[in-house]
Design a protein around this motif. Structure first.
Motif, PDB file in Angstrom:
ATOM      1  N   SER A 166       0.910  -1.199   0.084  1.00  0.00           N
ATOM      2  CA  SER A 166       0.025  -0.046   0.130  1.00  0.00           C
ATOM      3  C   SER A 166       0.765   1.411   0.057  1.00  0.00           C
ATOM      4  N   ALA A 167       1.922   1.308   0.978  1.00  0.00           N
ATOM      5  CA  ALA A 167       2.747   2.683   0.847  1.00  0.00           C
ATOM      6  C   ALA A 167       3.537   2.673  -0.402  1.00  0.00           C
ATOM      7  N   ALA A 168       3.960   1.468  -0.847  1.00  0.00           N
ATOM      8  CA  ALA A 168       4.805   1.498  -2.258  1.00  0.00           C
ATOM      9  C   ALA A 168       4.013   2.108  -3.491  1.00  0.00           C
ATOM     10  N   LEU A 169       2.662   1.415  -3.589  1.00  0.00           N
ATOM     11  CA  LEU A 169       1.835   1.935  -4.284  1.00  0.00           C
ATOM     12  C   LEU A 169       1.488   3.673  -4.459  1.00  0.00           C
ATOM     13  N   GLN A 170       1.275   3.829  -3.241  1.00  0.00           N
ATOM     14  CA  GLN A 170       0.963   5.280  -3.086  1.00  0.00           C
ATOM     15  C   GLN A 170       2.076   6.300  -3.160  1.00  0.00           C
ATOM     16  N   ALA A 171       3.298   5.791  -3.148  1.00  0.00           N
ATOM     17  CA  ALA A 171       4.592   6.615  -3.284  1.00  0.00           C
ATOM     18  C   ALA A 171       4.776   6.511  -4.805  1.00  0.00           C
ATOM     19  N   GLY A 172       4.364   5.636  -5.817  1.00  0.00           N
ATOM     20  CA  GLY A 172       4.456   5.881  -7.087  1.00  0.00           C
ATOM     21  C   GLY A 172       5.574   4.561  -7.448  1.00  0.00           C
ATOM     22  N   PHE A 173       5.862   3.688  -6.583  1.00  0.00           N
ATOM     23  CA  PHE A 173       6.377   2.418  -6.988  1.00  0.00           C
ATOM     24  C   PHE A 173       5.303   1.311  -7.402  1.00  0.00           C
ATOM     25  N   ALA A 194       8.763  -6.679  -2.816  1.00  0.00           N
ATOM     26  CA  ALA A 194       9.761  -6.175  -3.649  1.00  0.00           C
ATOM     27  C   ALA A 194       9.034  -4.703  -3.995  1.00  0.00           C
ATOM     28  N   VAL A 195       9.714  -3.668  -3.624  1.00  0.00           N
ATOM     29  CA  VAL A 195       9.214  -2.369  -3.777  1.00  0.00           C
ATOM     30  C   VAL A 195      10.058  -1.763  -5.169  1.00  0.00           C
ATOM     31  N   ARG A 196       9.432  -1.382  -6.156  1.00  0.00           N
ATOM     32  CA  ARG A 196      10.233  -1.048  -7.264  1.00  0.00           C
ATOM     33  C   ARG A 196       9.403  -0.260  -8.530  1.00  0.00           C
ATOM     34  N   SER A 197       9.996   0.280  -9.114  1.00  0.00           N
ATOM     35  CA  SER A 197       9.391   1.115 -10.295  1.00  0.00           C
ATOM     36  C   SER A 197      10.236   1.239 -11.498  1.00  0.00           C
ATOM     37  N   ILE A 198       9.784   0.580 -12.420  1.00  0.00           N
ATOM     38  CA  ILE A 198      10.520   0.536 -13.771  1.00  0.00           C
ATOM     39  C   ILE A 198      10.026   1.815 -14.595  1.00  0.00           C
ATOM     40  N   GLY A 199       9.036   2.456 -14.323  1.00  0.00           N
ATOM     41  CA  GLY A 199       8.730   3.664 -15.096  1.00  0.00           C
ATOM     42  C   GLY A 199       9.750   4.706 -15.036  1.00  0.00           C
ATOM     43  N   LEU A 200      10.807   4.801 -14.273  1.00  0.00           N
ATOM     44  CA  LEU A 200      11.912   5.798 -14.324  1.00  0.00           C
ATOM     45  C   LEU A 200      12.709   5.332 -15.000  1.00  0.00           C
ATOM     46  N   ALA A 201      13.012   3.911 -15.255  1.00  0.00           N
ATOM     47  CA  ALA A 201      14.225   3.403 -15.777  1.00  0.00           C
ATOM     48  C   ALA A 201      14.547   3.659 -17.298  1.00  0.00           C
ATOM     49  N   PHE A 202      15.778   3.736 -17.688  1.00  0.00           N
ATOM     50  CA  PHE A 202      16.209   3.510 -19.194  1.00  0.00           C
ATOM     51  C   PHE A 202      17.606   2.836 -19.445  1.00  0.00           C
ATOM     52  N   ASP A 203      17.526   2.568 -20.503  1.00  0.00           N
ATOM     53  CA  ASP A 203      18.824   1.535 -20.888  1.00  0.00           C
ATOM     54  C   ASP A 203      19.128   2.064 -22.110  1.00  0.00           C
ATOM     55  N   ALA A 204      20.155   2.579 -22.526  1.00  0.00           N
ATOM     56  CA  ALA A 204      20.472   3.192 -23.814  1.00  0.00           C
ATOM     57  C   ALA A 204      22.102   2.363 -24.271  1.00  0.00           C
ATOM     58  N   ASN A 238      13.034  10.174  -8.179  1.00  0.00           N
ATOM     59  CA  ASN A 238      13.161   9.040  -7.389  1.00  0.00           C
ATOM     60  C   ASN A 238      13.403   9.222  -5.921  1.00  0.00           C
ATOM     61  N   THR A 239      14.093  10.295  -5.311  1.00  0.00           N
ATOM     62  CA  THR A 239      14.255  10.792  -4.071  1.00  0.00           C
ATOM     63  C   THR A 239      12.984  11.218  -3.554  1.00  0.00           C
ATOM     64  N   GLU A 240      12.092  11.868  -4.212  1.00  0.00           N
ATOM     65  CA  GLU A 240      11.024  12.133  -3.956  1.00  0.00           C
ATOM     66  C   GLU A 240       9.933  11.107  -3.430  1.00  0.00           C
ATOM     67  N   ARG A 241      10.022   9.980  -4.301  1.00  0.00           N
ATOM     68  CA  ARG A 241       9.329   8.851  -3.894  1.00  0.00           C
ATOM     69  C   ARG A 241       9.611   8.154  -2.820  1.00  0.00           C
ATOM     70  N   ILE A 242      10.790   7.983  -2.640  1.00  0.00           N
ATOM     71  CA  ILE A 242      11.483   7.508  -1.537  1.00  0.00           C
ATOM     72  C   ILE A 242      11.004   8.037  -0.299  1.00  0.00           C
TER      73      ILE A 242
END
Length: 309
Positions: A166-173, A194-204, A238-242
């Motif tokens: 619940s806390a993770a989803l409310q925070a954006g993870f 697992a608390v995670r968010s792939i929406g911020l990730a990128f791979d180039a 990411n810092t704001e979401r944490i």
């Protein structure tokens, strides 16, 4: 609470409490990221939760592992470093090599030398590289990646797992999830969350390893700088979401009306304490209104008596 969970938690906490010069783990840097250490300590003080692994978020340059199809694999010397001999899966990630890792935003100096970012990420910049960097089977590529915070928490019950999710989803993870939802041998249920968010990730893909083992850049220096600037922006998000995750989680676990300070120094209450306070304030307001009404009616009676007396 399961004795198995308590034993695992004690073992993990004892390991984390080792002196800094004695502590090590399996992460690339071998220690807990400073940007997340306080959160880890706070979580591990909560009943029903213990962290098993973590990363505060990072930007990294990573060379893929040697692929099974690589013709150079058979010719690799027997005394080559382990990471050079290991075989990777189809994506080339297994057994790779870290060229650069930072768990903080990358400093952007105003006055940089030519190929500053290429050098930072272990690449050799060449103007013709893009034109001649045709894909070849077995070639190992260099990736520049940003990854948001990830936490793995062992929980003592389904209720504890639900609080974390619940806390993770409310925070954006929003890609957070749980496994281990079935009962253990002793009948307890101790989900791993697992608390995670792939929406911020990128791979180039930004380079490749040539025949001489050198890392050749396939993108321009301005493009590398743009990727770094993008990563820095995502570090801020990411810092704001944490911070939001920490606030939501601690709020759910705050017991007996205890209060903490938020990042602005103001008092905040857990949900149960806030409901009780609101209920008490509501009753008090109702009582005040009722008293005011009775007083008003009493005054009206006096006034009428005076008129007809």
């Amino acid at each position: 609470m399961s004795s198995v969970f308590l034993a695992k938690k004690q073992k993990i906490v004892d390991h984390l409490n080792q002196p800094v010069d004695e502590y090590s783990d399996l992460s690339p840097k071998g220690s807990i990221d400073q940007g997340i250490r306080i959160l880890i300590d706070e979580i591990n003080q909560l009943q029903g939760l213990v962290t098993t692994s973590s990363c505060a978020g990072r930007i990294s340059a990573f060379l893929e592992g040697r692929k099974k199809s690589s013709p150079a694999q058979d010719s690799a010397p027997r005394d080559a470093p382990h990471e050079q001999q290991s075989i990777a899966g189809p994506g080339g990630k297994g057994g790779g090599q870290w060229l650069f890792v930072s768990h903080d935003a990358v400093e952007l100096p105003s006055d940089v030398t030519e190929n500053y970012f290429s050098t930072l990420f272990g690449l050799r910049g060449e103007a013709e590289a893009v034109q001649r960097a045709k894909h070849q089977a077995g070639r190992r590529y260099v990736h520049l990646k940003f990854e948001a915070m990830i936490l793995h928490l062992l929980t003592a019950s389904l209720d504890d797992a639900q609080k974390v999710l619940s806390a993770a989803l409310q925070a954006g993870f929003r890609e957070s999830g749980a496994v281990g939802l079935t009962a253990n041998a002793d009948g307890s249920v101790t989900p791993m969350v697992a608390v995670r968010s792939i929406g911020l990730a990128f791979d180039a893909v930004v380079g490749y390893e040539d025949e001489d083992g050198k890392m050749v850049a396939v993108v321009s220096e301005p493009y590398l700088r743009s990727l770094v600037e993008l990563a820095n922006e995502r570090f801020a998000v990411n810092t704001e979401r944490i911070a939001r995750f920490r606030s939501h989680l601690l709020e759910q676990y705050c017991q007996n009306g205890k209060q903490s300070k938020n990042k602005k120094g103001a008092d905040w209450e857990d949900a149960a304490a806030r409901r009780e306070r609101k209920r008490a304030e509501g009753l008090k307001l109702q009582q005040a209104k009722a008293k005011e009404q009775r007083t008003s009616e009493s005054n009206d009676d006096v006034a009428l008596d005076a008129v007809f007396d």
